[in-house]
Write a protein that holds these residues in place. Structure first.
Motif, PDB file in Angstrom:
ATOM      1  N   SER A  89      16.822  -2.214  13.288  1.00 53.43           N
ATOM      2  CA  SER A  89      15.372  -2.045  13.320  1.00 53.43           C
ATOM      3  C   SER A  89      14.668  -3.312  13.793  1.00 53.43           C
ATOM      4  O   SER A  89      13.684  -3.257  14.535  1.00 53.43           O
ATOM      5  N   THR A  90      15.189  -4.461  13.367  1.00 55.62           N
ATOM      6  CA  THR A  90      14.620  -5.740  13.812  1.00 55.62           C
ATOM      7  C   THR A  90      14.811  -5.929  15.302  1.00 55.62           C
ATOM      8  O   THR A  90      13.905  -6.384  16.018  1.00 55.62           O
ATOM      9  N   LEU A  91      15.989  -5.567  15.790  1.00 56.96           N
ATOM     10  CA  LEU A  91      16.241  -5.659  17.233  1.00 56.96           C
ATOM     11  C   LEU A  91      15.339  -4.704  18.005  1.00 56.96           C
ATOM     12  O   LEU A  91      14.905  -5.013  19.122  1.00 56.96           O
ATOM     13  N   ALA A  92      15.042  -3.547  17.403  1.00 54.92           N
ATOM     14  CA  ALA A  92      14.157  -2.596  18.072  1.00 54.92           C
ATOM     15  C   ALA A  92      12.763  -3.194  18.254  1.00 54.92           C
ATOM     16  O   ALA A  92      12.095  -2.944  19.268  1.00 54.92           O
ATOM     17  N   VAL A  93      12.320  -3.994  17.278  1.00 52.61           N
ATOM     18  CA  VAL A  93      11.026  -4.669  17.421  1.00 52.61           C
ATOM     19  C   VAL A  93      11.102  -5.725  18.518  1.00 52.61           C
ATOM     20  O   VAL A  93      10.228  -5.814  19.388  1.00 52.61           O
TER      21      VAL A  93
END
Length: 482
Positions: A329-333
């Motif tokens: 999810s952090t990488l998606a941001v």
């Protein structure tokens, strides 16, 4: 005229809004809903022995929540749009907390299943209202990417805390505490929502809410799951199964007909599905939900029933999976500013499918390091990459007065996917295991379920490839502005 109406409605929603506190309140709500799902999964074996659930009956601890949650989300979203997102979210939080208390006090399987169903009703009010508030508060640009990224990270972190807390609570305090833990969470969410979200003015609506449509959708989905689950006792070709599935399909067809012809405010404006982004994101989430539910269910049982781990140890061993979702999810941001959401779904779905395929190699004489850790990391990072982009695609470009409906529809398809996927894959796994409770038989069944989950994710990747519209290339000036 239409654009003027949409603009005025957008102003009404945004009036008095405080983005930071709204994001905080919505995040706590999502954390609680996510924690509740995983905290129960880890406690399933102890719940089964404590209340006397059968192997197939145990799945209804999951189904009861997923069916009422998924079946009523559309109505919840519509009611939130009609009566105000904040008001509906507060009422849903109160019901969710009360149902959690009743579930912890349950003395028989039916009582716990009923409490889980009531939790689903509360969640069906909370989730679309919260997501609609988020979508209307952050309508576009980098702030929207950031907000939905935080939402998906909180979603995953709630699951991570859930698996760890579920194991510890089940082993040292009793399985009842996987229900009681929701009480302080609901109280905190109520306080934050009451103080941190401005009262929104509902958009004008014609007609009354479509209760008949909600009843038909929920009853049809429940009967469909019931028919699939009972194929372990009644084969697919038996009159009992055939009649059950035919009636389920008839109810769902009746739901579609009602949505087309009702003079009330329909749960779904069927014209929304003419938007390829909305339609494709919902189909993807339907498949995604089915696959993710299989991981939470089968891997938890594999750790305890095959590898012999305690609830506390299994919760700790499941933690890398949930942490991986947070990382994804952090990488998606981080990459959401550079890559189109469609491309993120393709990448994340492919990684998740590979991880599930690896899970499908689990062995009776396996170990956590060899059979669980590696696929957990690969699959979970892929899942994390998909969460925020799917929400952004499904709600982007939707008029503010339909934000609750769009978010409710997306959550509904995910929950329906979870229930239907778990019903089908759980039944297939039980058939592969047979009546044997040996580690070999159980691991063969769980491996089959995870392999089927991998196949479902592959179909989801194909949907992202061929149904979702390709991103429009933007020039440097637009890229910098957006």
């Amino acid at each position: 005229m239409a654009s003027t109406q949409v603009a005025s409605e957008k102003t009404v929603v945004a009036s008095g809004a405080r983005p930071g506190t709204t994001l905080a309140a919505v995040s706590v709500v999502q954390f609680m809903v996510s924690l509740d799902l995983t905290v129960v999964n880890v406690g399933l074996p102890r719940i089964a022995s404590g209340l006397g659930f059968s192997e197939v009956g145990l799945t209804w601890v999951i189904h009861a929540y997923a069916l009422t949650f998924g079946g009523l989300l559309l109505l919840g979203g519509k009611i939130a749009d009609r009566y105000g997102h904040k008001r509906v979210m507060l009422l849903g939080l109160g019901l969710f907390g009360l149902a959690s208390l009743v579930g912890g006090l349950a003395q028989a399987p039916g009582q716990l299943v009923a409490a889980r169903a009531a939790q689903g009703v509360g969640a069906a009010a909370v989730a679309p209202a919260a997501l609609a508030l988020l979508a209307s508060t952050f309508p576009g640009g980098k702030e929207r990417v950031r907000a939905f990224g935080i939402w998906s990270a909180v979603n995953a972190s709630g699951g991570a805390v859930g698996v760890l807390a579920g194991g510890l609570l089940t082993q040292y305090a009793g399985w009842q505490w996987v229900m009681y833990i929701n009480l302080p969470m609901a109280a905190l969410a109520l306080a934050l929502a009451w103080r941190g979200i401005a009262q929104d003015t509902p958009a004008a609506h014609r007609g009354r809410p479509d209760v008949l449509g909600a009843v038909l959708a929920t009853a049809g989905a429940a009967l469909l799951v019931f028919g699939v689950v009972r194929t372990d006792q009644h084969p697919w070709t038996s009159p009992t199964t055939v009649i059950t599935l035919v009636v389920a399909v008839a109810l769902l067809a009746g739901f579609i007909q009602v949505e087309r012809t009702t003079k009330r405010d329909p749960l779904i404006r069927l014209g929304l599905f003419a938007n390829r982004s909305v339609a494709g994101a919902n189909v993807f989430m339907l498949l995604f939900g089915g696959a993710m539910a299989s991981a939470l269910y089968f891997v938890s049982l594999y750790l305890q029933r095959v590898l012999g781990g305690s609830p506390a140890r299994s919760g700790a061993e499941f933690l890398p999976f949930m942490v991986g979702v947070v990382v994804g999810s952090t990488l998606a941001v981080k990459f959401g500013y550079k890559f189109a959401p469609r491309n993120m779904l393709i990448t994340g779905g492919t990684l998740a499918a590979l991880g599930y395929g690896w899970f499908g190699l689990m062995r009776a004489d396996g170990s956590f390091l060899v059979d669980v850790l590696g696929p957990s990391i690969l699959a979970s990072v892929g899942i994390g990459l998909c969460l925020a982009p799917a929400v952004s695609i499904a709600t982007g470009g939707v008029a503010p007065h339909e934000a609750g409906t769009a978010s409710g529809m997306l959550n509904s398809t995910r929950q329906m996917g979870a229930s239907l996927g778990l019903a089908a894959l759980g039944t297939a796994a039980a058939a592969r295991s047979g009546d044997s409770e040996t580690p070999r038989a159980l691991s063969d069944g769980y491996a089959l379920g995870m392999t089927a989950g991998a196949a479902i994710l592959v179909v989801g990747v194909l949907v992202a490839l061929f149904v979702l519209p390709r991103p429009v290339r933007r020039d440097a000036g637009e890229e910098a502005a957006g």
